[in-house]
Design an enzyme around this catalytic site. Structure first.
Site, PDB file in Angstrom:
ATOM      1  N   ASP A 166       0.810  -1.225   0.000  1.00  0.00           N
ATOM      2  CA  ASP A 166       0.000   0.000   0.000  1.00  0.00           C
ATOM      3  C   ASP A 166       0.839   1.268   0.000  1.00  0.00           C
ATOM      4  O   ASP A 166       0.452   2.297   0.564  1.00  0.00           O
ATOM      5  CB  ASP A 166      -0.969   0.009   1.204  1.00  0.00           C
ATOM      6  CG  ASP A 166      -1.834  -1.228   1.231  1.00  0.00           C
ATOM      7  OD1 ASP A 166      -2.189  -1.724   0.149  1.00  0.00           O
ATOM      8  OD2 ASP A 166      -2.142  -1.719   2.337  1.00  0.00           O
TER       9      ASP A 166
ATOM     10  N   LYS B  49       1.820   2.161  -5.110  1.00  0.00           N
ATOM     11  CA  LYS B  49       2.388   1.621  -6.359  1.00  0.00           C
ATOM     12  C   LYS B  49       1.459   1.874  -7.546  1.00  0.00           C
ATOM     13  O   LYS B  49       1.906   2.214  -8.639  1.00  0.00           O
ATOM     14  CB  LYS B  49       2.625   0.105  -6.209  1.00  0.00           C
ATOM     15  CG  LYS B  49       3.588  -0.253  -5.091  1.00  0.00           C
ATOM     16  CD  LYS B  49       3.704  -1.749  -4.912  1.00  0.00           C
ATOM     17  CE  LYS B  49       2.457  -2.415  -4.357  1.00  0.00           C
ATOM     18  NZ  LYS B  49       2.069  -1.991  -3.001  1.00  0.00           N
TER      19      LYS B  49
ATOM     20  N   LYS C 181      -0.657   4.270  -8.113  1.00  0.00           N
ATOM     21  CA  LYS C 181      -0.571   5.653  -8.590  1.00  0.00           C
ATOM     22  C   LYS C 181       0.698   5.865  -9.417  1.00  0.00           C
ATOM     23  O   LYS C 181       0.665   6.491 -10.470  1.00  0.00           O
ATOM     24  CB  LYS C 181      -0.598   6.622  -7.405  1.00  0.00           C
ATOM     25  CG  LYS C 181      -0.219   8.003  -7.872  1.00  0.00           C
ATOM     26  CD  LYS C 181      -0.359   9.126  -6.936  1.00  0.00           C
ATOM     27  CE  LYS C 181       0.265  10.336  -7.653  1.00  0.00           C
ATOM     28  NZ  LYS C 181      -0.035  11.602  -7.054  1.00  0.00           N
TER      29      LYS C 181
ATOM     30  N   GLY D 178      -4.428  -4.363  -3.743  1.00  0.00           N
ATOM     31  CA  GLY D 178      -5.448  -3.344  -3.990  1.00  0.00           C
ATOM     32  C   GLY D 178      -4.690  -2.100  -4.387  1.00  0.00           C
ATOM     33  O   GLY D 178      -4.070  -1.464  -3.543  1.00  0.00           O
ATOM     34  N   HIS D 179      -4.672  -1.796  -5.682  1.00  0.00           N
ATOM     35  CA  HIS D 179      -3.894  -0.657  -6.186  1.00  0.00           C
ATOM     36  C   HIS D 179      -4.867   0.430  -6.634  1.00  0.00           C
ATOM     37  O   HIS D 179      -5.745   0.181  -7.453  1.00  0.00           O
ATOM     38  CB  HIS D 179      -3.018  -1.101  -7.366  1.00  0.00           C
ATOM     39  CG  HIS D 179      -1.952  -2.074  -6.961  1.00  0.00           C
ATOM     40  ND1 HIS D 179      -1.020  -2.571  -7.827  1.00  0.00           N
ATOM     41  CD2 HIS D 179      -1.669  -2.626  -5.757  1.00  0.00           C
ATOM     42  CE1 HIS D 179      -0.207  -3.403  -7.175  1.00  0.00           C
ATOM     43  NE2 HIS D 179      -0.595  -3.456  -5.915  1.00  0.00           N
TER      44      HIS D 179
ATOM     45  N   GLN E 172       2.001  -6.064  -3.291  1.00  0.00           N
ATOM     46  CA  GLN E 172       2.458  -6.143  -1.905  1.00  0.00           C
ATOM     47  C   GLN E 172       3.685  -5.239  -1.679  1.00  0.00           C
ATOM     48  O   GLN E 172       3.834  -4.252  -2.363  1.00  0.00           O
ATOM     49  CB  GLN E 172       2.770  -7.597  -1.512  1.00  0.00           C
ATOM     50  CG  GLN E 172       1.555  -8.516  -1.469  1.00  0.00           C
ATOM     51  CD  GLN E 172       0.968  -8.886  -2.814  1.00  0.00           C
ATOM     52  OE1 GLN E 172       1.670  -9.336  -3.697  1.00  0.00           O
ATOM     53  NE2 GLN E 172      -0.316  -8.696  -2.992  1.00  0.00           N
TER      54      GLN E 172
ATOM     55  N   PRO F 153      -8.671  -1.410   9.059  1.00  0.00           N
ATOM     56  CA  PRO F 153      -7.814  -0.275   9.416  1.00  0.00           C
ATOM     57  C   PRO F 153      -6.360  -0.717   9.367  1.00  0.00           C
ATOM     58  O   PRO F 153      -6.024  -1.806   9.829  1.00  0.00           O
ATOM     59  CB  PRO F 153      -8.228   0.092  10.842  1.00  0.00           C
ATOM     60  CG  PRO F 153      -9.128  -0.987  11.311  1.00  0.00           C
ATOM     61  CD  PRO F 153      -9.554  -1.816  10.150  1.00  0.00           C
TER      62      PRO F 153
ATOM     63  N   LEU G  62       3.405  12.266   1.147  1.00  0.00           N
ATOM     64  CA  LEU G  62       4.141  13.256   1.946  1.00  0.00           C
ATOM     65  C   LEU G  62       3.166  14.267   2.560  1.00  0.00           C
ATOM     66  O   LEU G  62       3.379  14.759   3.675  1.00  0.00           O
ATOM     67  CB  LEU G  62       5.185  13.971   1.062  1.00  0.00           C
ATOM     68  CG  LEU G  62       6.107  14.934   1.790  1.00  0.00           C
ATOM     69  CD1 LEU G  62       6.998  14.195   2.804  1.00  0.00           C
ATOM     70  CD2 LEU G  62       6.991  15.721   0.823  1.00  0.00           C
TER      71      LEU G  62
END
Ligand code: GDP
Ligand code: IMO
Ligand code: MG
Length: 438
Positions: free
Chosen positions: A15, A18, A20, A42-43, A229, A309, A337
């Site tokens: 997460d 990747k 994006k 889950g990208h 992953q 979460p 960031l």
């Protein structure tokens, strides 16, 4: 001259953003290839305010002219793939055999794999891995057994498939009964019908993807390999046994995509400006407190696949340096960031200490984690909004200092800085990808 290939991998526990980064780079690539994992990934790609969560379909799918490949190393779940294809088509995305191919040698996730995943986790109680329950581990374990595996090509051969499913279901039923006390019947005939239908619906896209990629590479067409992953979840090099079941680093690309090692190209290691982890396992910089809560809420840290979460904590330079070295990363893409804005001070873990150094000398970094005590360096935070900044020099001085400190600690340049989920929310910094990110 051949176009340089790109491999995009996560350097933490997944997460990292990747999806994006792959979407950003895909415009100037001919192929985008998933080579590991499965629907546990889950990208998220966000374009013009529209959010596209992708699980099995590669993150190049929103670009015209990009051929997306689900390669042999993927644990392929036809149920989830077809659902994803339908949903994307409903949203106006074109998907056909011209822009999506599925490897005939990929291993298929079957219903009894998902059942095995759930039963195994239940039986482990508090010692569970915290998997996505999507049958990923059981699918790869049947691949290793070989005689219990179903490959995508089998979905196109009904008679062989029938025989295989009947034989495997008989074995699985015995195992489930004796190991887990589970004795609900498993409907082999029903599964056969269902999976034959999936084969028919996907048939045009099923092919020898390794041959396509090797030929593309020889012709000098640019390929982007999209890791799933994160390196710390790698089956061999992660925080075993709290890992996933495939080779997710750049080292997994040749075997998982069917290309020579030289085809890996420029390796981009994606890192979050802090750390998150879903599921159980060691996490030295975890902040199970208000800081962790702040990061979770500001970073919307809830799983793309399971909605769970995510555990959150400070940036761990020890873990990231290990992962960057493992895949010989050329440059870093620093994401999220913006999430750190508003914190008075920001910490980075620069070193692990141990009560007994001798006791850990023979262990790898991930194996040392359970007994590691973090040494932190504190940097001043910033209050300014940075979501609309588009050049490094316009970032607040403290944000620039934070980026530069990460470059120093990891010993690699930060090429791209992401300051929001949208495609255009990116700052080009010390990148060697100038001709690709436009
Ligand atoms: P992946 O699995 O590595 O592709 O990452 P995920 O998509 O699971 O999680 C990353 C989340 O952060 C997604 O919701 C993205 O839309 C979002 N995201 C990506 N980059 C940024 C960023 O720079 N800032 C913010 N605020 N969100 C981002
Ligand atoms: P992306 O590609 C975060 C984690 C699970 C669990 C462990 C094993 O979106 O970064 P599995 O279902 O694979 O057997 O679960 O691995 N995990 C991920 N965590 N991001 C992912 O993918 C993950 N894929 C698996 O939470 O701890
Ligand atoms: Mg994800």
């Amino acid at each position: 001259m051949s176009a340089q290939n790109i491999t995009v991998i996560g350097l933490q526990w997944g997460d990292e953003g990747k999806g994006k980064i792959v979407d950003l780079l895909a415009r100037n690539c001919r192929y985008v290839v998933r080579y590991c994992g499965g629907a546990n990934a889950g990208h998220t790609v966000t374009v013009a305010g529209e959010r596209y969560p992708l699980h099995l379909i590669p993150s190049g799918i929103l670009h015209k002219g990009v051929h997306n490949i689900v390669a042999n190393g993927v644990a392929f779940d036809p149920v989830i793939a077809l659902k994803e294809i339908d949903t994307l088509r409903e949203r106006g995305v074109t998907i056909n055999a011209e822009n999506l191919s599925i490897s005939s040698s990929a291993n298929v996730v079957m219903p009894y794999h998902k059942l095995a995943d759930r039963l195994s986790e239940q039986s482990l109680g508090s010692g569970k891995i915290g998997t996505t329950a999507l049958g990923i581990g059981p699918c790869y374990s049947d691949k290793a057994v070989r005689t219990l595996a179903i490959r995508v090509a089998d979905l196109l051969a009904p008679e062989t498939l029938k025989e295989k499913i009947a034989r495997i279901v008989e074995i699985k039923s015995k195992i489930f009964k004796s190991v887990f006390g589970y004795d609900e019947p498993i409907d082999a005939e029903g599964i056969w019908w269902e999976y034959c239908d999936y084969g028919k619906r996907l048939s045009e896209m099923i092919t020898d993807t390794g041959a396509i990629l090797r030929s593309a590479w020889q012709k000098g067409e640019r390929i982007c390999f999209e890791g799933g992953q994160g390196s710390m979840l790698d089956i061999d090099h992660g925080t075993f046994p709290y890992v996933t079941s495939s080779s997710v680093t750049a080292c997994g690309v040749p075997a998982g995509a069917g290309v020579p090692p030289k085809a890996v190209g420029r390796v981009i290691g994606v890192i979050k400006a802090y750390t998150s982890r879903v599921g159980a396992g060691p996490f030295p910089t975890e902040q199970d407190n208000q800081i962790g809560q702040y990061l979770r809420e500001h970073g919307k840290e809830y799983g793309t696949t399971t909605g769970r979460p995510r555990r959150c904590g400070w940036f761990d330079a020890v873990a990231v340096k290990y992962a960057a070295d493992l895949s010989c990363v050329d440059e870093l893409a620093l994401t999220l960031l913006d999430v750190l804005g508003g914190l008075e001070t920001i910490k980075i873990c620069t070193e692990y200490r141990f009560d007994d150094d001798k006791a850990v000398q023979h262990l790898s970094i991930p194996m040392r984690m359970p007994s590691a005590k973090c040494v932190y360096e504190e940097l001043p935070g910033w209050d300014e909004r940075i979501e609309d900044v588009r050049s490094f020099s316009d970032l607040p001085a403290n944000a620039r200092a934070y980026v530069q400190r990460i470059e120093e600690l990891i010993g690699k340049p930060v090429g791209l800085i992401s300051i929001g989920p949208q495609r255009e929310q990116v700052i080009k910094h010390n990148t060697g990808l100038d001709d690709i990110v436009v």
